[in-house]
Design a protein around this motif. Sequence first.
Motif, PDB file in Angstrom:
ATOM      1  N   TRP A 242      43.759  24.863  41.404  1.00 42.98           N
ATOM      2  CA  TRP A 242      43.086  26.046  41.945  1.00 42.98           C
ATOM      3  C   TRP A 242      41.567  25.882  41.877  1.00 42.98           C
ATOM      4  N   ALA A 243      41.083  25.328  40.791  1.00 44.80           N
ATOM      5  CA  ALA A 243      39.642  25.079  40.645  1.00 44.80           C
ATOM      6  C   ALA A 243      39.160  24.062  41.681  1.00 44.80           C
ATOM      7  N   VAL A 244      39.960  23.041  41.943  1.00 46.39           N
ATOM      8  CA  VAL A 244      39.621  22.046  42.959  1.00 46.39           C
ATOM      9  C   VAL A 244      39.530  22.727  44.324  1.00 46.39           C
ATOM     10  N   TYR A 245      40.485  23.588  44.618  1.00 51.29           N
ATOM     11  CA  TYR A 245      40.483  24.325  45.892  1.00 51.29           C
ATOM     12  C   TYR A 245      39.227  25.184  46.024  1.00 51.29           C
ATOM     13  N   GLN A 246      38.888  25.893  44.969  1.00 51.66           N
ATOM     14  CA  GLN A 246      37.730  26.780  45.011  1.00 51.66           C
ATOM     15  C   GLN A 246      36.423  26.026  45.259  1.00 51.66           C
ATOM     16  N   ALA A 247      36.342  24.786  44.800  1.00 55.33           N
ATOM     17  CA  ALA A 247      35.120  23.988  44.940  1.00 55.33           C
ATOM     18  C   ALA A 247      35.130  23.074  46.165  1.00 55.33           C
ATOM     19  N   ALA A 248      36.254  22.992  46.855  1.00 56.08           N
ATOM     20  CA  ALA A 248      36.426  22.027  47.947  1.00 56.08           C
ATOM     21  C   ALA A 248      35.631  22.408  49.188  1.00 56.08           C
TER      22      ALA A 248
END
Length: 188
Positions: A10-16
Amino acid sequence: MSDALAAEAWAVYQAAECLHDEATVRAAVARLAKGVSATLAGRNPLLLCPMTGGVVLAGQLLPLLDFPLEFDYVHATRYAGALSGGELRWKVIPSTSLAGRHVLIVDDILDRGLTLAALVDFCRQQGAAGVHTLVLVDKRCRREAVIEADFVGLAAPDRYLFGWGMDYKGYLRNVPGIYAVAGAVADT
């Protein structure tokens, strides 16, 4: 999978970085459907979906193809939840005979080309009359196999991608667009 991995994803998605939004992807799928229809309508094709990456694209593409066809799947993987590819492992072969059939392999991405090339070779060895390849994303990277897709929806740079069937450590296949992990260059 663990809750910690889900939180990481989820953190990766938010920063992508969004490379192609949902509307762009849907337009590409519609364009792909028109190309496939022009080429394969009337040939009684078998659409072959490599699991698990190709399932989202196949599910969106199938209703746009207004001609008789059959559908089956294959499961061959180089990733198994990892971020980089390893040796190809065959898990499931198609239950439908490929002999004499026009086969369309519908997959999420063409990157190094090893998996798609192996699938094409498998279909030919099974006696397919013709083998066509369709990918949602053609990643502009160094190929390790000599292969180009017959139908390409979108292009993307050589970065780690997820969304619309492509995953990040088993997560994020359901993201409605094509995203690149922030700062990451692919190692596939």
